[in-house]
Design a protein around this motif. Sequence first.
Motif, mmCIF file in Angstrom:
data_model
loop_
_atom_site.group_PDB
_atom_site.id
_atom_site.type_symbol
_atom_site.label_atom_id
_atom_site.label_comp_id
_atom_site.label_asym_id
_atom_site.label_seq_id
_atom_site.Cartn_x
_atom_site.Cartn_y
_atom_site.Cartn_z
ATOM 1 N N MET A 1 21.844 -7.299 -2.746
ATOM 2 C CA MET A 1 22.155 -6.365 -1.449
ATOM 3 C C MET A 1 21.432 -4.832 -1.938
ATOM 4 N N ILE A 2 21.677 -4.524 -3.298
ATOM 5 C CA ILE A 2 21.399 -3.126 -3.629
ATOM 6 C C ILE A 2 19.846 -2.735 -3.371
ATOM 7 N N TYR A 3 19.017 -3.833 -3.667
ATOM 8 C CA TYR A 3 17.235 -3.846 -3.388
ATOM 9 C C TYR A 3 17.288 -3.472 -1.829
ATOM 10 N N ALA A 4 18.138 -4.175 -1.068
ATOM 11 C CA ALA A 4 17.820 -4.123 0.379
ATOM 12 C C ALA A 4 18.386 -2.847 0.797
ATOM 13 N N SER A 5 19.433 -2.457 0.194
ATOM 14 C CA SER A 5 19.972 -1.119 0.638
ATOM 15 C C SER A 5 18.677 -0.099 0.417
ATOM 16 N N ILE A 6 18.332 0.131 -0.781
ATOM 17 C CA ILE A 6 17.284 1.199 -1.182
ATOM 18 C C ILE A 6 16.190 0.998 -0.164
ATOM 19 N N ALA A 7 15.718 -0.115 0.080
ATOM 20 C CA ALA A 7 14.584 -0.248 0.717
ATOM 21 C C ALA A 7 14.802 0.213 2.248
ATOM 22 N N VAL A 60 14.034 -6.907 8.680
ATOM 23 C CA VAL A 60 13.752 -8.229 7.702
ATOM 24 C C VAL A 60 14.423 -7.947 6.494
ATOM 25 N N VAL A 61 14.488 -6.941 5.724
ATOM 26 C CA VAL A 61 15.069 -6.724 4.440
ATOM 27 C C VAL A 61 16.442 -6.848 4.530
ATOM 28 N N LEU A 62 17.362 -6.654 5.540
ATOM 29 C CA LEU A 62 18.417 -6.590 5.562
ATOM 30 C C LEU A 62 19.168 -8.266 5.804
ATOM 31 N N GLN A 63 18.110 -8.891 6.717
ATOM 32 C CA GLN A 63 18.517 -10.190 6.987
ATOM 33 C C GLN A 63 18.203 -10.931 5.558
ATOM 34 N N MET A 64 17.431 -10.661 4.872
ATOM 35 C CA MET A 64 17.080 -11.451 3.516
ATOM 36 C C MET A 64 18.213 -11.064 2.549
ATOM 37 N N ALA A 65 18.961 -10.031 2.622
ATOM 38 C CA ALA A 65 20.187 -9.675 1.838
ATOM 39 C C ALA A 65 21.499 -10.199 2.544
ATOM 40 N N TYR A 66 21.266 -10.970 3.714
ATOM 41 C CA TYR A 66 22.310 -11.409 4.318
ATOM 42 C C TYR A 66 23.384 -10.153 4.926
ATOM 43 N N ALA A 67 22.743 -9.068 5.067
ATOM 44 C CA ALA A 67 23.389 -7.971 5.579
ATOM 45 C C ALA A 67 23.349 -8.049 7.326
ATOM 46 N N LEU A 68 22.531 -8.751 7.771
ATOM 47 C CA LEU A 68 22.396 -8.897 9.128
ATOM 48 C C LEU A 68 22.048 -10.633 9.205
ATOM 49 N N PRO A 69 22.611 -11.136 10.419
ATOM 50 C CA PRO A 69 22.161 -12.343 10.618
ATOM 51 C C PRO A 69 20.666 -12.662 10.819
ATOM 52 N N PRO A 109 5.170 7.104 -4.782
ATOM 53 C CA PRO A 109 6.284 6.206 -5.441
ATOM 54 C C PRO A 109 7.135 5.759 -4.582
ATOM 55 N N VAL A 110 7.187 6.420 -3.310
ATOM 56 C CA VAL A 110 8.247 5.599 -2.176
ATOM 57 C C VAL A 110 7.564 4.324 -1.790
ATOM 58 N N SER A 111 6.338 4.120 -1.716
ATOM 59 C CA SER A 111 5.759 2.929 -1.258
ATOM 60 C C SER A 111 5.778 1.846 -2.577
ATOM 61 N N ALA A 112 6.127 2.362 -3.602
ATOM 62 C CA ALA A 112 6.153 1.573 -4.814
ATOM 63 C C ALA A 112 7.707 1.059 -5.001
ATOM 64 N N VAL A 113 8.589 1.810 -4.692
ATOM 65 C CA VAL A 113 9.943 1.591 -4.855
ATOM 66 C C VAL A 113 10.405 0.384 -3.568
ATOM 67 N N ILE A 114 9.448 0.664 -2.397
ATOM 68 C CA ILE A 114 10.007 -0.163 -1.296
ATOM 69 C C ILE A 114 9.285 -1.415 -1.890
ATOM 70 N N ALA A 115 8.068 -1.540 -2.221
ATOM 71 C CA ALA A 115 7.427 -2.770 -2.613
ATOM 72 C C ALA A 115 8.122 -3.422 -3.484
ATOM 73 N N ALA A 116 8.564 -2.919 -4.604
ATOM 74 C CA ALA A 116 9.102 -3.429 -5.546
ATOM 75 C C ALA A 116 10.629 -4.222 -5.082
ATOM 76 N N CYS A 117 11.164 -3.338 -4.057
ATOM 77 C CA CYS A 117 12.423 -4.311 -3.444
ATOM 78 C C CYS A 117 12.021 -5.422 -2.737
ATOM 79 N N PHE A 118 11.140 -5.335 -1.921
ATOM 80 C CA PHE A 118 10.631 -6.231 -1.133
ATOM 81 C C PHE A 118 10.322 -7.654 -1.924
ATOM 82 N N GLY A 124 13.553 -13.752 -5.179
ATOM 83 C CA GLY A 124 14.877 -14.157 -5.861
ATOM 84 C C GLY A 124 15.636 -14.418 -4.633
ATOM 85 N N SER A 125 15.300 -14.334 -3.566
ATOM 86 C CA SER A 125 16.444 -14.999 -2.447
ATOM 87 C C SER A 125 16.151 -16.523 -2.317
ATOM 88 N N ALA A 126 17.495 -16.872 -2.121
ATOM 89 C CA ALA A 126 17.733 -18.632 -1.775
ATOM 90 C C ALA A 126 18.515 -18.480 -0.582
#
Length: 128
Positions: A1-7, A60-69, A109-118, A124-126
Amino acid sequence: MIYASIAAVLLAAIAVLYILLIAGLPYGEFAMGGQYKTVPNKKKPVYVVSLLFQAVAIVVVLQMAYALPLMLPYNVTRIVCFVFAAYFTLGIFMNAISKSKKERAVMTPVSAVIAACFWIIALGSAPV
């Protein structure tokens, strides 16, 4: 969830930048090559589309982190997450070669962090 929040926070910040640019504020040096300090009216539709793109990426990123349905099947959402990861990876290089020093300094650097989070989320998602 932390990576989704950052992104999501970084994508929201970019969305705010685009809203400011659409409103006519002089922050154009941070976006799209820094061609214009203030975006001309004829270019504003590009920023509206980009703003919508940011919103979809946040969902999309929040859905992948299960923060949104999930609105689509998990596998489809995961593929979309990979597409966004690739897009933001490309953004690293596009921002890095920008003629604008401000865009290179901030958006690379903002793009790099977002890309890394995605990438982390997509790889890593399952499904639960």
